[in-house]
Design a protein around this motif. Structure first.
Motif, PDB file in Angstrom:
ATOM      1  N   ASN A 196       0.841  -1.192   0.000  1.00  0.00           N
ATOM      2  CA  ASN A 196       0.000   0.000   0.000  1.00  0.00           C
ATOM      3  C   ASN A 196       0.885   1.254   0.000  1.00  0.00           C
ATOM      4  O   ASN A 196       0.646   2.210  -0.755  1.00  0.00           O
ATOM      5  N   ILE A 197       1.924   1.239   0.826  1.00  0.00           N
ATOM      6  CA  ILE A 197       2.851   2.379   0.865  1.00  0.00           C
ATOM      7  C   ILE A 197       3.649   2.456  -0.420  1.00  0.00           C
ATOM      8  O   ILE A 197       3.826   3.532  -1.012  1.00  0.00           O
ATOM      9  N   SER A 198       4.136   1.302  -0.884  1.00  0.00           N
ATOM     10  CA  SER A 198       4.901   1.270  -2.128  1.00  0.00           C
ATOM     11  C   SER A 198       4.067   1.788  -3.297  1.00  0.00           C
ATOM     12  O   SER A 198       4.549   2.577  -4.129  1.00  0.00           O
ATOM     13  N   ASP A 199       2.806   1.345  -3.377  1.00  0.00           N
ATOM     14  CA  ASP A 199       1.911   1.817  -4.433  1.00  0.00           C
ATOM     15  C   ASP A 199       1.759   3.341  -4.373  1.00  0.00           C
ATOM     16  O   ASP A 199       1.813   4.035  -5.396  1.00  0.00           O
ATOM     17  N   ASN A 200       1.565   3.848  -3.178  1.00  0.00           N
ATOM     18  CA  ASN A 200       1.329   5.282  -3.015  1.00  0.00           C
ATOM     19  C   ASN A 200       2.511   6.100  -3.518  1.00  0.00           C
ATOM     20  O   ASN A 200       2.349   7.133  -4.175  1.00  0.00           O
ATOM     21  N   TYR A 201       3.726   5.633  -3.204  1.00  0.00           N
ATOM     22  CA  TYR A 201       4.913   6.388  -3.602  1.00  0.00           C
ATOM     23  C   TYR A 201       5.290   6.159  -5.066  1.00  0.00           C
ATOM     24  O   TYR A 201       6.282   6.734  -5.534  1.00  0.00           O
ATOM     25  N   SER A 202       4.531   5.317  -5.778  1.00  0.00           N
ATOM     26  CA  SER A 202       4.742   5.139  -7.217  1.00  0.00           C
ATOM     27  C   SER A 202       3.587   5.724  -8.018  1.00  0.00           C
ATOM     28  O   SER A 202       3.514   5.510  -9.227  1.00  0.00           O
ATOM     29  N   ASP A 203       2.702   6.430  -7.370  1.00  0.00           N
ATOM     30  CA  ASP A 203       1.461   6.915  -7.978  1.00  0.00           C
ATOM     31  C   ASP A 203       1.565   8.416  -8.223  1.00  0.00           C
ATOM     32  O   ASP A 203       1.555   9.209  -7.276  1.00  0.00           O
ATOM     33  N   GLY A 223       6.507  13.805 -14.621  1.00  0.00           N
ATOM     34  CA  GLY A 223       6.906  12.737 -15.518  1.00  0.00           C
ATOM     35  C   GLY A 223       6.952  11.421 -14.768  1.00  0.00           C
ATOM     36  O   GLY A 223       7.361  11.385 -13.599  1.00  0.00           O
ATOM     37  N   VAL A 224       6.509  10.334 -15.396  1.00  0.00           N
ATOM     38  CA  VAL A 224       6.512   9.009 -14.774  1.00  0.00           C
ATOM     39  C   VAL A 224       6.926   7.998 -15.825  1.00  0.00           C
ATOM     40  O   VAL A 224       6.427   8.021 -16.956  1.00  0.00           O
ATOM     41  N   GLU A 225       7.843   7.091 -15.463  1.00  0.00           N
ATOM     42  CA  GLU A 225       8.204   5.991 -16.350  1.00  0.00           C
ATOM     43  C   GLU A 225       8.683   4.821 -15.506  1.00  0.00           C
ATOM     44  O   GLU A 225       9.023   4.979 -14.330  1.00  0.00           O
ATOM     45  N   GLN A 227      11.205   1.275 -15.708  1.00  0.00           N
ATOM     46  CA  GLN A 227      12.104   0.293 -16.297  1.00  0.00           C
ATOM     47  C   GLN A 227      11.844  -1.044 -15.601  1.00  0.00           C
ATOM     48  O   GLN A 227      10.982  -1.153 -14.721  1.00  0.00           O
ATOM     49  N   THR A 228      12.599  -2.074 -15.947  1.00  0.00           N
ATOM     50  CA  THR A 228      12.330  -3.406 -15.398  1.00  0.00           C
ATOM     51  C   THR A 228      12.394  -3.413 -13.880  1.00  0.00           C
ATOM     52  O   THR A 228      11.522  -3.988 -13.212  1.00  0.00           O
ATOM     53  N   TRP A 229      13.406  -2.792 -13.308  1.00  0.00           N
ATOM     54  CA  TRP A 229      13.613  -2.874 -11.860  1.00  0.00           C
ATOM     55  C   TRP A 229      13.467  -1.538 -11.137  1.00  0.00           C
ATOM     56  O   TRP A 229      13.516  -1.495  -9.909  1.00  0.00           O
ATOM     57  N   VAL A 230      13.330  -0.448 -11.873  1.00  0.00           N
ATOM     58  CA  VAL A 230      13.320   0.878 -11.263  1.00  0.00           C
ATOM     59  C   VAL A 230      12.228   1.733 -11.898  1.00  0.00           C
ATOM     60  O   VAL A 230      12.079   1.753 -13.117  1.00  0.00           O
ATOM     61  N   ASP A 231      11.465   2.415 -11.049  1.00  0.00           N
ATOM     62  CA  ASP A 231      10.497   3.411 -11.507  1.00  0.00           C
ATOM     63  C   ASP A 231      11.092   4.795 -11.313  1.00  0.00           C
ATOM     64  O   ASP A 231      11.910   5.016 -10.409  1.00  0.00           O
ATOM     65  N   LYS A 232      10.645   5.730 -12.119  1.00  0.00           N
ATOM     66  CA  LYS A 232      11.141   7.098 -12.013  1.00  0.00           C
ATOM     67  C   LYS A 232       9.984   8.077 -12.108  1.00  0.00           C
ATOM     68  O   LYS A 232       9.107   7.942 -12.956  1.00  0.00           O
ATOM     69  N   MET A 233       9.976   9.076 -11.227  1.00  0.00           N
ATOM     70  CA  MET A 233       9.086  10.233 -11.325  1.00  0.00           C
ATOM     71  C   MET A 233       9.944  11.484 -11.214  1.00  0.00           C
ATOM     72  O   MET A 233      10.983  11.467 -10.542  1.00  0.00           O
ATOM     73  N   TRP A 234       9.504  12.568 -11.861  1.00  0.00           N
ATOM     74  CA  TRP A 234      10.296  13.783 -11.786  1.00  0.00           C
ATOM     75  C   TRP A 234       9.427  15.010 -12.034  1.00  0.00           C
ATOM     76  O   TRP A 234       8.350  14.928 -12.615  1.00  0.00           O
ATOM     77  N   GLY A 235       9.927  16.153 -11.547  1.00  0.00           N
ATOM     78  CA  GLY A 235       9.243  17.422 -11.751  1.00  0.00           C
ATOM     79  C   GLY A 235      10.225  18.567 -11.564  1.00  0.00           C
ATOM     80  O   GLY A 235      11.202  18.453 -10.806  1.00  0.00           O
ATOM     81  N   GLU A 356      -3.495   4.004 -18.476  1.00  0.00           N
ATOM     82  CA  GLU A 356      -2.278   3.732 -19.232  1.00  0.00           C
ATOM     83  C   GLU A 356      -1.076   4.474 -18.653  1.00  0.00           C
ATOM     84  O   GLU A 356       0.067   4.016 -18.775  1.00  0.00           O
ATOM     85  N   THR A 357      -1.345   5.613 -18.020  1.00  0.00           N
ATOM     86  CA  THR A 357      -0.256   6.401 -17.445  1.00  0.00           C
ATOM     87  C   THR A 357       0.257   5.846 -16.118  1.00  0.00           C
ATOM     88  O   THR A 357       1.307   6.291 -15.641  1.00  0.00           O
ATOM     89  N   GLU A 358      -0.443   4.884 -15.521  1.00  0.00           N
ATOM     90  CA  GLU A 358      -0.012   4.331 -14.239  1.00  0.00           C
ATOM     91  C   GLU A 358       1.028   3.228 -14.476  1.00  0.00           C
ATOM     92  O   GLU A 358       0.864   2.075 -14.081  1.00  0.00           O
TER      93      GLU A 358
END
Length: 384
Positions: A196-203, A223-225, A227-235, A356-358
């Motif tokens: 639940n916490i992991s989902d929140n910080y990737s949303d 921005g959200v993308e 990769q296989t082992w790593v997610d990235k968000m930025w602003g 699709e953006t999630e």
């Protein structure tokens, strides 16, 4: 970690079913198939600068200790004496006994070198089965990535460096290796499932709705993308002054970071490393967060900030304001994940559709379903 991702995931357009967020049997499966074979951060090399310095890490009932050796290397061991299983070193950090040169069990004084070798046993001649060269400390896999020390309890799979490879070039300018702890490790318990916490910080979708401060600072276009082992968000930090005093002051006083390229001097970037940890990177500091499962419905958020040494008054002010702003964001997230955890307990909820953006939630679900096929079921199997 044997993770053969299918070319097509029939459940790709759906989130995970609610029962996965509270079920005891599924939690045990996660420990064995997801968490124990995963890399977990323990500390930074600058947390253990001298020979004999140590940092402990408790995870899934196991206590691990990372020790700085006389040769400057970091080694990891089970924090358990090979005689009668007594815990060897107490507290989150410190220095080993005997001037930092050895580890001495407080129960029967069995003594180990910083390399884990058993080097002393009182009355050794009275132990018929004792083999000094075979009863050193149990080693734990360890990897140092850009100054941060990771351990893995069991299993195999890609290294941390291999997992982070798609973004390693982005991390290079921040000079992680030179960073020092800024504050101390804090532990924040939460009565929710770790996912639940992991989902929140990737949303990224909830940020413009539930985090007005972050929206004022970084706008609505994250921005959200994945990769296989790593997610990235930025602003990017917006230039229009916020109407909140702390946010407006942070915008104004954040000084130049001469080691960063121009495009990163006012950029926030977040990297979530599978399955349960993240680097929150600002121009002024890096916050590390780890979501440690305690039970199916309880998680410990472990966090600490790191920064390059900088005595400028503006930098000190920016770091204080960063902490103050994030304290409000954390309070908002605490309420959000509690709402979701409560809703997950409803039998009316199975799984919700994903946009699709999630992409981060899609990537996480795909890996979890590949490792634990029961995660595809809308209800727990019989006997679970």
């Amino acid at each position: 970690m044997d993770l053969n991702l299918p070319n097509h995931d029939p459940d790709a357009d759906w989130g995970l079913p609610g029962w996965l967020y509270a079920n005891e049997r599924f939690f045990r499966e996660e420990q064995d198939r997801v968490l124990r074979p995963s890399w977990q951060i323990v500390c930074h090399l600058n947390d253990i600068p001298k020979a004999g310095d140590f940092h402990t890490f408790d995870f899934l009932g196991e206590s691990t200790v990372v020790v700085r050796g006389k040769d400057g290397g970091a080694r990891a061991f089970a924090n358990v004496c090979r005689h009668r299983a007594a815990r060897l070193l107490d507290g989150p950090s410190g220095q080993c006994g005997k001037g930092g040169g050895r580890i001495v069990c407080p129960y029967h004084a069995w003594t180990y070198g910083l390399d884990g070798r058993l080097i002393g046993v009182p009355h050794a001649e009275t132990y018929p089965a004792l083999e000094m060269d075979k009863q050193g400390l149990a080693s734990v896999q360890v990897e140092v990535y850009r100054g941060f020390v990771f351990v893995r309890l069991e299993g195999d799979g890609p290294s941390v460096a291999e997992m982070m490879a798609p973004y390693d070039h982005e991390l290079a300018p921040y000079r992680f290796e030179e960073m020092v702890p800024f504050g101390r490790v804090t532990l924040r318990p939460r009565d929710v499932n770790w996912k639940n916490i992991s989902d929140n910080y990737s949303d990224g979708l909830h940020i413009p709705i539930a985090h007005p401060g972050l929206t004022r600072l970084f706008g609505r276009g994250y921005g959200v993308e994945a990769q296989t082992w790593v997610d990235k968000m930025w602003g990017h930090l917006v230039e229009e002054p916020s109407n909140n005093p702390s946010e407006r002051m942070y915008q104004a006083v954040l000084p130049d970071a001469p080691h960063l390229p121009p495009e990163r001097k006012r950029l926030w970037t977040y990297f979530k490393l599978w399955p349960n940890q993240a680097f929150d990177i600002y121009p002024d500091q890096v916050d590390f967060m780890q979501f440690i499962p305690v039970s199916p419905t309880r998680t410990m958020i472990r966090e600490i900030a790191y920064a390059l040494p900088d005595d400028r008054r503006e930098m000190k002010a920016a770091r204080y304001l960063n902490w103050r702003i994030n304290r409000q964001v954390n309070a908002e997230d605490t309420g959000l994940v509690a709402r979701v955890q409560q809703g997950m307990a409803s039998r009316s909820f199975t799984a919700g559709p994903l946009a699709e953006t999630e992409v981060s939630l899609r990537s996480f679900g795909r890996k979890l379903r590949a490792l634990i096929p029961q995660a595809r079921l809308p209800r727990p199997p019989e006997g679970w």
